[in-house]
Design an enzyme around this catalytic site. Structure first.
Site, short mmCIF file in Angstrom:
data_model
loop_
_atom_site.label_atom_id
_atom_site.label_comp_id
_atom_site.label_asym_id
_atom_site.label_seq_id
_atom_site.Cartn_x
_atom_site.Cartn_y
_atom_site.Cartn_z
N SER A 24 0.82 -1.21 0.00
CA SER A 24 0.00 0.00 0.00
C SER A 24 0.85 1.26 0.00
O SER A 24 0.33 2.37 0.02
CB SER A 24 -0.93 0.00 1.22
OG SER A 24 -0.19 -0.17 2.42
N ASN A 111 -2.24 -2.60 13.26
CA ASN A 111 -3.69 -2.42 13.21
C ASN A 111 -4.15 -1.16 13.93
O ASN A 111 -4.97 -0.39 13.42
CB ASN A 111 -4.40 -3.66 13.78
CG ASN A 111 -4.10 -4.90 12.95
OD1 ASN A 111 -3.55 -4.79 11.85
ND2 ASN A 111 -4.43 -6.06 13.48
N HIS A 157 -40.24 23.28 -10.98
CA HIS A 157 -40.21 22.52 -12.24
C HIS A 157 -39.39 23.24 -13.32
O HIS A 157 -39.62 23.04 -14.50
CB HIS A 157 -41.62 22.26 -12.79
CG HIS A 157 -42.60 21.79 -11.76
ND1 HIS A 157 -42.91 20.46 -11.57
CD2 HIS A 157 -43.32 22.49 -10.84
CE1 HIS A 157 -43.79 20.37 -10.58
NE2 HIS A 157 -44.06 21.57 -10.11
N SER A 278 -13.30 27.96 -26.43
CA SER A 278 -13.37 26.83 -27.36
C SER A 278 -12.27 26.99 -28.39
O SER A 278 -11.96 28.11 -28.80
CB SER A 278 -14.73 26.82 -28.06
OG SER A 278 -14.64 26.12 -29.28
N LYS A 284 -17.11 31.45 -27.71
CA LYS A 284 -17.46 30.64 -26.55
C LYS A 284 -16.73 31.03 -25.27
O LYS A 284 -15.55 31.36 -25.27
CB LYS A 284 -17.16 29.17 -26.83
CG LYS A 284 -18.06 28.59 -27.88
CD LYS A 284 -19.37 28.14 -27.30
CE LYS A 284 -19.24 26.71 -26.82
NZ LYS A 284 -20.46 26.23 -26.21
N GLU A 291 -19.16 22.81 -14.47
CA GLU A 291 -19.49 21.47 -14.97
C GLU A 291 -18.71 20.39 -14.22
O GLU A 291 -19.25 19.33 -13.89
CB GLU A 291 -19.18 21.38 -16.47
CG GLU A 291 -20.04 22.28 -17.33
CD GLU A 291 -19.47 22.40 -18.74
OE1 GLU A 291 -18.78 23.41 -19.03
OE2 GLU A 291 -19.68 21.48 -19.54
N TYR A 318 -9.60 -6.70 12.66
CA TYR A 318 -8.97 -6.21 11.43
C TYR A 318 -8.94 -7.28 10.35
O TYR A 318 -8.65 -8.44 10.61
CB TYR A 318 -7.53 -5.74 11.72
CG TYR A 318 -6.81 -5.27 10.47
CD1 TYR A 318 -6.95 -3.96 10.03
CD2 TYR A 318 -6.02 -6.14 9.72
CE1 TYR A 318 -6.31 -3.53 8.86
CE2 TYR A 318 -5.38 -5.71 8.56
CZ TYR A 318 -5.53 -4.41 8.14
OH TYR A 318 -4.90 -3.99 7.00
N LYS A 326 -8.23 3.59 2.03
CA LYS A 326 -7.51 4.85 1.89
C LYS A 326 -7.64 5.52 0.53
O LYS A 326 -7.91 6.72 0.44
CB LYS A 326 -6.04 4.65 2.26
CG LYS A 326 -5.86 4.58 3.79
CD LYS A 326 -4.49 4.20 4.23
CE LYS A 326 -4.26 2.74 4.54
NZ LYS A 326 -5.33 1.92 5.06
N1 ARG Z 1 -1.22 -1.32 5.27
C1 ARG Z 1 -2.18 -1.84 6.22
C2 ARG Z 1 -3.53 -1.12 6.03
O1 ARG Z 1 -3.53 -0.12 5.38
C3 ARG Z 1 -1.69 -1.62 7.61
C4 ARG Z 1 -2.22 -2.59 8.59
C5 ARG Z 1 -1.66 -3.93 8.33
N2 ARG Z 1 -2.03 -4.86 9.35
C6 ARG Z 1 -1.87 -6.17 9.20
N3 ARG Z 1 -2.26 -6.91 10.16
N4 ARG Z 1 -1.35 -6.68 8.12
O2 ARG Z 1 -4.54 -1.55 6.51
#
Ligand code: ARG
Length: 459
Positions: A24, A111, A157, A278, A284, A291, A318, A326
């Site tokens: 990630s 976690n 309307h 444009s 234009k 938009e 978790y 994210k």
């Molecule tokens: N990169 C992980 C996330 O965004 C971090 C937590 C990872 N935890 C684990 N037990 N592998 O959630």
């Protein structure tokens, strides 16, 4: 080679595909500052509770500042093999300070670490959204004040309904964005609890002080249940929900600006700074910003739906599914902030065309309701009959190709003999808006009172 953070029981490294799906770092590096703030607070707490030595805490905390400055100056080399921001930072800390780095992760898990980082990140975005909303509200107040008594058509309307004032229309949006502001503040207050110290899921046997880290990071309290602390993403979903409702409001105003800036309406002129041209049609001037703001709801609400689906049905606590939170939130946040800023700029810069608004206000039989009300008030007709008589007068005006005030008294009396010349006084749009003095109504006095209430609230 096995992973340096968790490879004890592994004899082989991951497949390239495994690394690609697992890492990630490509996106969660955006939480570097939050990750380092969380780790610094954690290290200070570990020393204060005697879990690690003061000397170790000191080198860890200073080392983390070095890592932060390397990241901020672009010197840091992120590694996909180290999966995420948490392990990238810790691995670099180890290179910088050696063994004490290995003590930082005591009484902590990724976690609770990621839950903390992400809350801090979302909290910053709520603060930015609050500032953006206040700026937008101020821009709308500026427009409302300038044209508190300018008449324009009000629509239902998208058909001409009754005359309203420009200030009244602007203030309608102030109320909407004001509720968004309230939702932003509510969400912030609700999410401001610290997951740190929940560890993997069960808490820890080390004598940690969760209040201390919560306070250091600006949280109101530690989360009360360690399982909930690491598995909750409500705060992110609430952020996306609030963003979605606000983006919906933005899309409505954006749509009006697109319509109003057209050659057919000419209600507003958007500034050059917020328009484009444009490449083929020289005349234009396109409302592209409006938009694009109108479209942003699509991806923001999409993010809300996507994360809701990710979280749906996940067992406690978790699961790696939650790493998918994210990118949705980052993208929605970026686009929400951009839309707020662009709308603020457009509203601040635009000029309402008072003459075009007034001309439109008077056309389309916009004072027919005033005429019906007059028949009730002065001639004592039941409203249903007054409605019918007025309808017949509208039809007559339509055949003659004129508006209601252009009918002669004889025309009027041909429909209802009791009508007198006094009626003409209520057919003007100014009279119409000035008469709507009920609380929250469109009369300029009411609009000015609405503006004053908002200025007080923002002061
Ligand atoms: N990169 C992980 C996330 O965004 C971090 C937590 C990872 N935890 C684990 N037990 N592998 O959630």
């Amino acid at each position: 080679t096995a992973n340096q953070m968790w490879g004890g029981r592994f004899s082989a490294g991951p497949d390239a595909i495994m690394e690609a799906i697992n890492a990630s770092i490509g996106f969660d590096q955006r939480m570097a500052a939050q990750d380092i703030a969380g780790s610094r607070a954690h290290a200070a707490m570990l020393a204060a509770t005697g879990v690690i030595s003061d000397t170790d805490a000191k080198v860890i905390r200073e080392g983390l500042l070095t890592v932060l400055s390397e990241i901020e100056t672009g010197k840091f080399e992120f590694s996909a093999a180290l999966e995420d921001i948490h392990m990238n930072v810790e691995a670099r800390l180890k290179e910088l300070i050696g063994d004490p780095a290995g003590r930082l992760h005591t009484a902590r898990s990724r976690n609770d670490q990621v839950a903390t980082d992400f809350r801090l990140w979302v909290r910053d975005q709520l603060d930015a959204a609050e500032a953006g909303l206040i700026a937008l509200i101020r821009a709308l107040l500026g427009q409302a004040e300038a044209g508190a008594d300018w008449v324009m058509p009000g629509f239902t309307h998208l058909q001409t309904a009754q005359p309203v004032t420009w200030g009244h229309h602007m203030m309608a949006y102030v109320e909407m964005f004001g509720r968004d502001l309230g939702r932003v503040r509510d969400a912030r207050a609700r999410m401001n609890e610290s997951p740190l110290g929940a560890a993997a899921l069960a808490g820890t046997s080390f004598p940690i002080d969760r209040d201390m880290t919560a306070k250091a990071l600006g949280f109101d309290a530690p989360c009360a249940n360690s399982l909930d602390a690491v598995s909750d993403r409500d705060f992110a979903l609430e952020f996306l929900s609030v963003a979605s409702i606000c983006a919906m409001h933005l899309s409505r105003l954006a749509e009006e600006l697109v319509i109003w800036s057209s050659a057919q309406f000419r209600f507003v002129v958007l500034s050059d700074r917020f328009s484009t041209g444009s490449s083929i049609m020289p005349q234009k001037k396109n409302p592209d910003a409006a938009e694009l703001i109108r479209a942003k709801i699509g991806r923001i609400f999409g993010a809300n739906t996507a994360l809701m689906m990710v979280m749906k049905g996940l067992p406690l606590a978790y699961s790696k599914d939650m790493q998918e939170d994210k990118e949705q939130v980052f993208d929605a946040a970026d686009n929400w902030m951009l839309a707020l800023a662009a709308m603020e700029g457009m509203v601040r810069d635009m000029s309402a065309n008072r003459a075009a608004l007034a001309a439109a206000a008077g056309s389309g039989f916009s004072t027919a309701t005033d005429l019906a009300d007059w028949l009730v008030r002065v001639l004592g007709l039941p409203f249903r009959e007054a409605h019918h008589v007025t309808g017949a007068l509208v039809a007559l005006a339509e055949t003659k190709g004129c508006d209601l005030p252009d009918l002669s008294l004889a025309d009027m009396q041909s429909v209802h003999a009791g009508i007198t010349s006094d009626v003409f006084a209520v057919l003007g749009v100014e009279n119409s808006v000035n008469s709507r003095i009920s609380y929250g109504g469109t009369a300029p006095a009411q609009v000015r009172a609405q503006i004053a209430r908002w200025k007080d609230r923002l002061a």
